[in-house]
Motif scaffolding. Structure first.
Motif, PDB file in Angstrom:
ATOM      1  N   GLU A   1      24.847  64.565  34.203  1.00 34.64           N
ATOM      2  CA  GLU A   1      24.747  65.109  33.894  1.00 34.64           C
ATOM      3  C   GLU A   1      24.287  65.364  32.235  1.00 34.64           C
ATOM      4  N   THR A   2      23.484  64.343  32.173  1.00 34.52           N
ATOM      5  CA  THR A   2      22.434  64.385  31.086  1.00 34.52           C
ATOM      6  C   THR A   2      20.941  65.434  31.440  1.00 34.52           C
ATOM      7  N   LEU A   3      21.326  65.304  32.849  1.00 35.16           N
ATOM      8  CA  LEU A   3      20.299  66.574  33.328  1.00 35.16           C
ATOM      9  C   LEU A   3      20.410  68.203  33.528  1.00 35.16           C
ATOM     10  N   PHE A   4      21.744  67.910  32.871  1.00 34.71           N
ATOM     11  CA  PHE A   4      22.116  69.255  32.822  1.00 34.71           C
ATOM     12  C   PHE A   4      22.172  69.486  31.461  1.00 34.71           C
ATOM     13  N   ALA A   5      21.940  68.754  30.354  1.00 35.03           N
ATOM     14  CA  ALA A   5      21.948  69.060  29.096  1.00 35.03           C
ATOM     15  C   ALA A   5      21.240  70.303  28.465  1.00 35.03           C
ATOM     16  N   GLU A   6      20.434  70.839  27.056  1.00 34.23           N
ATOM     17  CA  GLU A   6      20.307  71.506  26.804  1.00 34.23           C
ATOM     18  C   GLU A   6      19.108  69.973  26.746  1.00 34.23           C
ATOM     19  N   PRO A   7      17.448  71.036  26.664  1.00 35.93           N
ATOM     20  CA  PRO A   7      16.180  71.114  27.383  1.00 35.93           C
ATOM     21  C   PRO A   7      16.074  69.605  25.980  1.00 35.93           C
ATOM     22  N   GLY A   8      14.788  68.591  26.164  1.00 33.50           N
ATOM     23  CA  GLY A   8      14.568  67.824  24.938  1.00 33.50           C
ATOM     24  C   GLY A   8      15.945  66.589  24.600  1.00 33.50           C
ATOM     25  N   ARG A   9      15.564  66.378  26.057  1.00 37.71           N
ATOM     26  CA  ARG A   9      16.592  65.328  25.963  1.00 37.71           C
ATOM     27  C   ARG A   9      16.402  63.947  26.537  1.00 37.71           C
ATOM     28  N   PHE A  10      16.261  62.779  26.337  1.00 41.52           N
ATOM     29  CA  PHE A  10      16.293  61.781  27.714  1.00 41.52           C
ATOM     30  C   PHE A  10      17.711  61.503  28.621  1.00 41.52           C
ATOM     31  N   TYR A  11      16.776  61.688  29.612  1.00 36.78           N
ATOM     32  CA  TYR A  11      17.938  61.066  30.923  1.00 36.78           C
ATOM     33  C   TYR A  11      17.071  59.803  31.052  1.00 36.78           C
ATOM     34  N   VAL A  12      17.578  59.248  31.820  1.00 38.91           N
ATOM     35  CA  VAL A  12      17.784  57.424  31.820  1.00 38.91           C
ATOM     36  C   VAL A  12      17.792  57.189  32.570  1.00 38.91           C
ATOM     37  N   TYR A  13      17.549  56.507  33.780  1.00 32.93           N
ATOM     38  CA  TYR A  13      18.672  56.501  34.897  1.00 32.93           C
ATOM     39  C   TYR A  13      18.096  55.557  35.592  1.00 32.93           C
ATOM     40  N   LEU A  14      18.881  54.389  36.116  1.00 28.14           N
ATOM     41  CA  LEU A  14      18.736  52.904  36.573  1.00 28.14           C
ATOM     42  C   LEU A  14      18.392  53.429  38.630  1.00 28.14           C
ATOM     43  N   THR A  15      16.639  52.879  38.812  1.00 29.41           N
ATOM     44  CA  THR A  15      16.905  53.037  40.448  1.00 29.41           C
ATOM     45  C   THR A  15      16.886  51.743  40.801  1.00 29.41           C
ATOM     46  N   TYR A  16      17.658  51.442  42.159  1.00 28.42           N
ATOM     47  CA  TYR A  16      17.681  49.960  42.966  1.00 28.42           C
ATOM     48  C   TYR A  16      18.526  48.867  41.946  1.00 28.42           C
TER      49      TYR A  16
END
Length: 226
Positions: free
Chosen positions: A68-83
């Motif tokens: 959801e954060t990736l669709f937000a307004e620009p200038g925010r951090f999108y942090v996800y966990l991989t593996y």
């Protein structure tokens, strides 16, 4: 007099397509500050761009609570966990309701080991960034932000251009199974802190970036907020 870190990047900088923002972020600073202590900072030396129009982007197929954060307004951090182990730090770009972002792949730490943050997971661990920072606005009040290129980095890029060299290498993204044909990864040739260099591009014997930043380690050590 205590030195001041370069001014923070503001929303208009990020309100562009990811493939335009990504190369412009190379040479900028990632800064993390908690409490009264001096900020931890480093120079971004490698980035990758992702957009909803291509299959490697998390938001390409559908919008979900996880992205959801990736669709937000620009200038925010999108942090996800991989593996299930490593955090990856991204900046949301372009516009609201359109999945677009830039992955920070590597950072050079002035005065520190050259490979300490040479990769997305190492970068996040080094700066103490995790899912708690997801959705946070990239600005000093939030304690985590990006700042303009220091004068020393700008001068380095200009010297390379004067020698007829391209300071940035543009190449294919890595660690993905789709969309590999897009040349949407950029890195600073002069740095030895890049996670992986393109084929045929040899690691420089001398880290010109580290040399250029040597004088800033002390001057920013007790830096005030921008």
């Amino acid at each position: 007099m205590t030195a001041r870190l370069p001014a923070a990047l503001e929303v208009p900088f990020f309100a562009r397509p990811a493939e335009q923002v990504a190369p412009d972020l190379v040479g900028c600073l990632l800064v993390h500050r908690e409490g009264p202590e001096a900020p931890r900072w480093g120079v971004i030396v490698e980035t990758e761009a992702y957009a909803q129009s291509e299959p490697a982007c998390h938001g390409h197929r559908r919008r979900s609570p996880a992205n959801e954060t990736l669709f937000a307004e620009p200038g925010r951090f999108y942090v996800y966990l991989t593996y299930g182990v490593h955090h990856c730090v991204n900046l949301v770009t372009d516009r609201s309701d359109w999945a677009s972002g830039v992955l920070l792949r590597a950072v050079a730490l002035p005065g520190g080991p050259e490979r300490e943050a040479a990769g997305p997971g190492l970068l996040a661990r080094c700066f103490g960034i995790d899912r708690r920072h997801d959705g946070r606005i990239a600005a000093p009040p939030g304690g985590l932000w990006l700042a303009h290129r220091p004068a020393e980095v700008t001068a380095l890029l200009e010297r390379q251009q004067a020698r007829g060299e391209d300071p940035l290498c543009q190449t294919q993204r890595i660690g993905i199974s789709q969309g590999q044909e897009l040349p949407w990864r950029w890195y600073l040739r002069a740095s030895r802190s890049v996670s992986r260099r393109a084929g045929g591009d040899r690691t420089p014997r001398r880290d010109e970036l580290a040399t250029a930043l040597a004088s800033t380690v002390g001057s920013f050590a007790g830096s005030r907020m921008p």
